[in-house]
Design a protein around this motif. Sequence first.
Motif, PDB file in Angstrom:
ATOM      1  N   MET A 245      -0.140  -7.414  -5.588  1.00 46.03           N
ATOM      2  CA  MET A 245      -1.530  -7.754  -5.834  1.00 46.03           C
ATOM      3  C   MET A 245      -2.027  -7.002  -7.049  1.00 46.03           C
ATOM      4  O   MET A 245      -1.721  -5.828  -7.217  1.00 46.03           O
ATOM      5  CB  MET A 245      -2.387  -7.367  -4.642  1.00 46.03           C
ATOM      6  CG  MET A 245      -2.267  -8.240  -3.462  1.00 46.03           C
ATOM      7  SD  MET A 245      -3.546  -7.690  -2.304  1.00 46.03           S
ATOM      8  CE  MET A 245      -3.799  -9.158  -1.447  1.00 46.03           C
ATOM      9  N   LYS A 246      -2.799  -7.687  -7.835  1.00 43.36           N
ATOM     10  CA  LYS A 246      -3.305  -7.097  -9.062  1.00 43.36           C
ATOM     11  C   LYS A 246      -4.189  -5.889  -8.820  1.00 43.36           C
ATOM     12  O   LYS A 246      -4.124  -4.905  -9.556  1.00 43.36           O
ATOM     13  CB  LYS A 246      -4.058  -8.159  -9.853  1.00 43.36           C
ATOM     14  CG  LYS A 246      -3.458  -8.405 -11.163  1.00 43.36           C
ATOM     15  CD  LYS A 246      -4.232  -9.409 -11.927  1.00 43.36           C
ATOM     16  CE  LYS A 246      -3.523  -9.435 -13.262  1.00 43.36           C
ATOM     17  NZ  LYS A 246      -3.936 -10.401 -14.151  1.00 43.36           N
ATOM     18  N   LEU A 247      -5.016  -5.935  -7.791  1.00 41.22           N
ATOM     19  CA  LEU A 247      -5.930  -4.829  -7.504  1.00 41.22           C
ATOM     20  C   LEU A 247      -5.155  -3.551  -7.250  1.00 41.22           C
ATOM     21  O   LEU A 247      -5.457  -2.504  -7.818  1.00 41.22           O
ATOM     22  CB  LEU A 247      -6.807  -5.152  -6.287  1.00 41.22           C
ATOM     23  CG  LEU A 247      -7.619  -3.982  -5.729  1.00 41.22           C
ATOM     24  CD1 LEU A 247      -8.695  -3.574  -6.731  1.00 41.22           C
ATOM     25  CD2 LEU A 247      -8.240  -4.348  -4.414  1.00 41.22           C
ATOM     26  N   PHE A 248      -4.126  -3.620  -6.427  1.00 42.77           N
ATOM     27  CA  PHE A 248      -3.367  -2.431  -6.080  1.00 42.77           C
ATOM     28  C   PHE A 248      -2.508  -1.951  -7.251  1.00 42.77           C
ATOM     29  O   PHE A 248      -2.301  -0.760  -7.419  1.00 42.77           O
ATOM     30  CB  PHE A 248      -2.525  -2.657  -4.831  1.00 42.77           C
ATOM     31  CG  PHE A 248      -3.377  -2.836  -3.602  1.00 42.77           C
ATOM     32  CD1 PHE A 248      -4.179  -1.805  -3.143  1.00 42.77           C
ATOM     33  CD2 PHE A 248      -3.394  -4.036  -2.929  1.00 42.77           C
ATOM     34  CE1 PHE A 248      -4.972  -1.958  -2.026  1.00 42.77           C
ATOM     35  CE2 PHE A 248      -4.190  -4.201  -1.799  1.00 42.77           C
ATOM     36  CZ  PHE A 248      -4.988  -3.164  -1.353  1.00 42.77           C
TER      37      PHE A 248
END
Length: 130
Positions: free
Chosen positions: A1-4
Motif C-alpha cells: 500500500m502506498k500509505l505504508f
Amino acid sequence: MKLFESLSRYQPQALGVLRIMTALQFIEHGSQKLFNSPVSVDPHALSGLTTTAAILEFAGGILLALGLFTRPVAFLLAGEMAIAYFMAHMPRDFFPVNNGGDSAISFCFIFLYLVFAGAGAFALDSRRSA
C-alpha cells in the motif's frame, strides 16, 4: 500500500522515539530500586545483585535516552534483562504472563533490536561520529 510505503521515510524518527520512550520506562525501574521513586508498595531490598541491576537500569536508561553509546549499552542491558528473566521470573512460573516477566522479555528484545538497528534520530551518537 502506498500509505505504508511512504511511512518508511520516518523510520529513523520512529526508531528514535522507540529508543527514548523505552529508555524512560527503564529509568523508572532503576530509580524505583535506587531511590524508591516513584514510590513502590513493595520496595526492593538492595543486595549486591539488585544494586548492580538498579545502577545498570538507571545509568543505562539515561545513556539510551540520550542516544549515547547506544549499541554497547543496549547490548549490556539486553543481557541484564535476559538474566533478570531467568533468575527472577522464570523460577516463579513457566509462562511470562504468570511470572511477571513480560516487561523483562520486551525490554530484552527491544534492546537487542537497538544493538542491530542503532539509535535512530535524536541521538548524541550521530554527533559523536560526525
